[in-house]
Design a protein around this motif. Structure first.
Motif, PDB file in Angstrom:
ATOM      1  N   LEU B  76       0.861  -1.185   0.000  1.00 24.77           N
ATOM      2  CA  LEU B  76       0.000   0.000   0.000  1.00 24.77           C
ATOM      3  C   LEU B  76       0.892   1.228   0.000  1.00 24.77           C
ATOM      4  CD1 LEU B  76      -2.929   1.201   0.346  1.00 24.77           C
ATOM      5  CD2 LEU B  76      -2.420   1.283   2.797  1.00 24.77           C
ATOM      6  N   GLY B  77       0.694   2.099  -0.998  1.00 23.86           N
ATOM      7  CA  GLY B  77       1.522   3.282  -1.135  1.00 23.86           C
ATOM      8  C   GLY B  77       0.740   4.565  -0.907  1.00 23.86           C
ATOM      9  N   LEU B  78       1.426   5.511  -0.252  1.00 26.89           N
ATOM     10  CA  LEU B  78       0.911   6.861  -0.118  1.00 26.89           C
ATOM     11  C   LEU B  78       1.898   7.757  -0.841  1.00 26.89           C
ATOM     12  CD1 LEU B  78      -0.008   5.232   2.566  1.00 26.89           C
ATOM     13  CD2 LEU B  78      -0.466   7.522   3.478  1.00 26.89           C
ATOM     14  N   GLU B  79       1.490   8.361  -1.932  1.00 22.57           N
ATOM     15  CA  GLU B  79       2.401   9.164  -2.736  1.00 22.57           C
ATOM     16  C   GLU B  79       2.670  10.526  -2.119  1.00 22.57           C
ATOM     17  OE1 GLU B  79       1.676   7.355  -7.219  1.00 22.57           O
ATOM     18  OE2 GLU B  79       0.948   9.364  -6.717  1.00 22.57           O
ATOM     19  N   SER B  80       1.649  11.132  -1.535  1.00 25.64           N
ATOM     20  CA  SER B  80       1.784  12.443  -0.917  1.00 25.64           C
ATOM     21  C   SER B  80       0.876  12.466   0.310  1.00 25.64           C
ATOM     22  CB  SER B  80       1.385  13.542  -1.903  1.00 25.64           C
ATOM     23  OG  SER B  80       1.512  14.821  -1.306  1.00 25.64           O
ATOM     24  N   ALA B  81       1.453  12.125   1.444  1.00 28.49           N
ATOM     25  CA  ALA B  81       0.651  11.922   2.644  1.00 28.49           C
ATOM     26  C   ALA B  81      -0.050  13.207   3.094  1.00 28.49           C
ATOM     27  CB  ALA B  81       1.525  11.385   3.770  1.00 28.49           C
ATOM     28  N   ALA B  82      -1.263  13.029   3.619  1.00 28.25           N
ATOM     29  CA  ALA B  82      -2.056  14.139   4.152  1.00 28.25           C
ATOM     30  C   ALA B  82      -2.486  13.797   5.569  1.00 28.25           C
ATOM     31  CB  ALA B  82      -3.279  14.381   3.274  1.00 28.25           C
ATOM     32  N   PRO B  83      -2.711  14.806   6.419  1.00 27.67           N
ATOM     33  CA  PRO B  83      -3.147  14.533   7.795  1.00 27.67           C
ATOM     34  C   PRO B  83      -4.389  13.649   7.873  1.00 27.67           C
ATOM     35  CG  PRO B  83      -2.445  16.807   7.603  1.00 27.67           C
ATOM     36  CD  PRO B  83      -2.447  16.245   6.205  1.00 27.67           C
ATOM     37  N   SER B  84      -5.258  13.721   6.865  1.00 25.13           N
ATOM     38  CA  SER B  84      -6.472  12.902   6.857  1.00 25.13           C
ATOM     39  C   SER B  84      -6.163  11.410   6.718  1.00 25.13           C
ATOM     40  CB  SER B  84      -7.392  13.330   5.713  1.00 25.13           C
ATOM     41  OG  SER B  84      -6.736  13.150   4.461  1.00 25.13           O
ATOM     42  N   GLN B  85      -4.923  11.099   6.382  1.00 22.58           N
ATOM     43  CA  GLN B  85      -4.525   9.695   6.252  1.00 22.58           C
ATOM     44  C   GLN B  85      -3.937   9.137   7.548  1.00 22.58           C
ATOM     45  OE1 GLN B  85      -2.202  10.386   2.551  1.00 22.58           O
ATOM     46  NE2 GLN B  85      -3.571   8.864   1.603  1.00 22.58           N
ATOM     47  N   THR B  86      -3.927   9.945   8.575  1.00 15.56           N
ATOM     48  CA  THR B  86      -3.571   9.441   9.902  1.00 15.56           C
ATOM     49  C   THR B  86      -4.588   8.392  10.310  1.00 15.56           C
ATOM     50  OG1 THR B  86      -2.478  11.476  10.609  1.00 15.56           O
ATOM     51  CG2 THR B  86      -3.365  10.051  12.342  1.00 15.56           C
ATOM     52  N   SER B  87      -4.096   7.188  10.577  1.00 17.34           N
ATOM     53  CA  SER B  87      -5.019   6.087  10.841  1.00 17.34           C
ATOM     54  C   SER B  87      -4.211   4.853  11.234  1.00 17.34           C
ATOM     55  CB  SER B  87      -5.834   5.783   9.575  1.00 17.34           C
ATOM     56  OG  SER B  87      -6.842   4.826   9.830  1.00 17.34           O
ATOM     57  N   VAL B  88      -4.943   3.787  11.552  1.00 16.38           N
ATOM     58  CA  VAL B  88      -4.321   2.487  11.722  1.00 16.38           C
ATOM     59  C   VAL B  88      -4.702   1.647  10.508  1.00 16.38           C
ATOM     60  CG1 VAL B  88      -4.070   0.439  13.151  1.00 16.38           C
ATOM     61  CG2 VAL B  88      -4.497   2.656  14.230  1.00 16.38           C
ATOM     62  N   TYR B  89      -3.711   1.085   9.854  1.00 20.14           N
ATOM     63  CA  TYR B  89      -3.930   0.341   8.615  1.00 20.14           C
ATOM     64  C   TYR B  89      -3.775  -1.150   8.873  1.00 20.14           C
ATOM     65  CZ  TYR B  89      -3.720   4.818   6.296  1.00 20.14           C
ATOM     66  OH  TYR B  89      -3.989   6.112   5.896  1.00 20.14           O
ATOM     67  N   PHE B  90      -4.761  -1.893   8.412  1.00 23.55           N
ATOM     68  CA  PHE B  90      -4.745  -3.344   8.565  1.00 23.55           C
ATOM     69  C   PHE B  90      -4.770  -4.018   7.204  1.00 23.55           C
ATOM     70  CE2 PHE B  90      -5.017  -4.014  13.025  1.00 23.55           C
ATOM     71  CZ  PHE B  90      -5.673  -2.906  13.537  1.00 23.55           C
ATOM     72  N   CYS B  91      -3.973  -5.052   7.103  1.00 25.50           N
ATOM     73  CA  CYS B  91      -3.983  -5.918   5.944  1.00 25.50           C
ATOM     74  C   CYS B  91      -4.663  -7.223   6.327  1.00 25.50           C
ATOM     75  CB  CYS B  91      -2.546  -6.183   5.501  1.00 25.50           C
ATOM     76  SG  CYS B  91      -2.373  -7.352   4.151  1.00 25.50           S
ATOM     77  N   ALA B  92      -5.349  -7.831   5.386  1.00 33.36           N
ATOM     78  CA  ALA B  92      -6.001  -9.113   5.644  1.00 33.36           C
ATOM     79  C   ALA B  92      -5.869  -9.988   4.406  1.00 33.36           C
ATOM     80  CB  ALA B  92      -7.472  -8.912   6.001  1.00 33.36           C
ATOM     81  N   SER B  93      -5.972 -11.286   4.624  1.00 35.52           N
ATOM     82  CA  SER B  93      -5.953 -12.222   3.504  1.00 35.52           C
ATOM     83  C   SER B  93      -7.023 -13.278   3.695  1.00 35.52           C
ATOM     84  CB  SER B  93      -4.574 -12.877   3.352  1.00 35.52           C
ATOM     85  OG  SER B  93      -4.330 -13.790   4.414  1.00 35.52           O
ATOM     86  N   ARG B  94      -7.346 -13.950   2.588  1.00 36.81           N
ATOM     87  CA  ARG B  94      -8.438 -14.924   2.628  1.00 36.81           C
ATOM     88  C   ARG B  94      -8.184 -16.001   1.583  1.00 36.81           C
ATOM     89  NH1 ARG B  94     -13.638 -14.391  -0.955  1.00 36.81           N
ATOM     90  NH2 ARG B  94     -14.564 -16.414  -0.472  1.00 36.81           N
ATOM     91  N   GLU B  95      -8.565 -17.223   1.929  1.00 36.48           N
ATOM     92  CA  GLU B  95      -8.440 -18.332   1.000  1.00 36.48           C
ATOM     93  C   GLU B  95      -9.681 -18.403   0.130  1.00 36.48           C
ATOM     94  OE1 GLU B  95      -5.926 -21.348   0.242  1.00 36.48           O
ATOM     95  OE2 GLU B  95      -7.225 -20.181  -1.113  1.00 36.48           O
TER      96      GLU B  95
END
Lengths: 113, 120
Positions: B76-95
């Motif tokens: 996951l890429g953020l090209e030009s970060a903004a304060p609104s992107q302050t967060s906790v990011y979770f990745c998930a996978s599924r079979e």
């Protein structure tokens, strides 16, 4: 648009009390899941319900899927401090081959000793 | 078997900076997802992938890009970060349902531990 509405948003109770958390929607889901999330960690699946009216028990936790598959509830009997956490419901649509889940906003449960 | 791992665990960026979050899974899952979690908002889907080389937009894709060059990794890429992107990011996978030699929990997603990102 929030497809799944959870209530209450916050719940603070004493050890030994019973509680129920609700997850409601105007949409029909092919399955519904409940996850629990502890601070600093990702959600972990507790249960999946698939059939309308289905009831599943996991020790002191009882999960029910509504007959119309639009709502679900989680009931905890004799809550313990170890039950503290964020409870999330998530629904999947029939026919979705992408495995996409729609999450509710969660219920933050705190159980005091 | 480590399951789903995410790096880094924490990051602080200044507005306009770029960064990449890495998600790796060792369960040979086909589907992978990126979510963000904000207080009172639950989990919102950013982008997802249904296999190596494929990506698609989720509920809140603006300001993010993703790549799935290898089956086990989802970036996951953020090209030009903004304060609104302050967060906790979770990745998930599924079979895929029906694989792995037996019934698979319907749409169960396995989550990583999260990345806490602050954009100043």
């Amino acid at each position: 648009t929030q497809l799944l509405e959870q209530s209450p948003q916050f719940l603070s109770i004493q050890e030994g009390e019973n509680l129920t958390v609700y997850c409601n929607s105007s949409s029909v889901f092919s399955s519904l899941q409940w996850y629990r999330q502890e601070p600093g960690e990702g959600p972990v699946l507790l249960v999946t319900v698939v059939t309308g009216g289905e009831v599943k028990k996991l020790k002191r936790l009882t999960f029910q899927f509504g007959d119309a598959r639009k709502d679900s509830s989680l009931h905890i009997t004799a809550a313990q401090p170890g039950d503290t956490g964020l409870y999330l419901c998530a629904g999947a649509n029939r026919g979705s081959t992408l495995g996409r889940l729609y999450f509710g906003r969660g219920t933050q449960l705190t159980v005091w000793p | 078997n480590a399951g789903v791992t995410q790096t880094p665990k924490f990051r602080v960026l200044k507005t306009g900076q770029s960064m990449t979050l890495l998600c790796a899974q060792d369960m040979n899952h086909e589907y992978m997802y990126w979510y963000r979690q904000d207080p009172g908002m639950g989990l919102r889907l950013i982008h997802y992938s249904v296999g190596e080389g494929t990506t698609a937009k989720g509920e809140v894709p603006d300001g993010y890009n993703v790549s799935r060059l290898k089956k086990q990794n989802f970036l996951l890429g953020l090209e030009s970060a903004a304060p609104s992107q302050t967060s906790v990011y979770f990745c998930a996978s599924r079979e895929l349902p029906g694989l792995a030699g037996g019934p698979v929990p319907y749409n169960e997603q396995f989550f990583g531990p999260g990345t806490r990102l602050t954009v100043l």
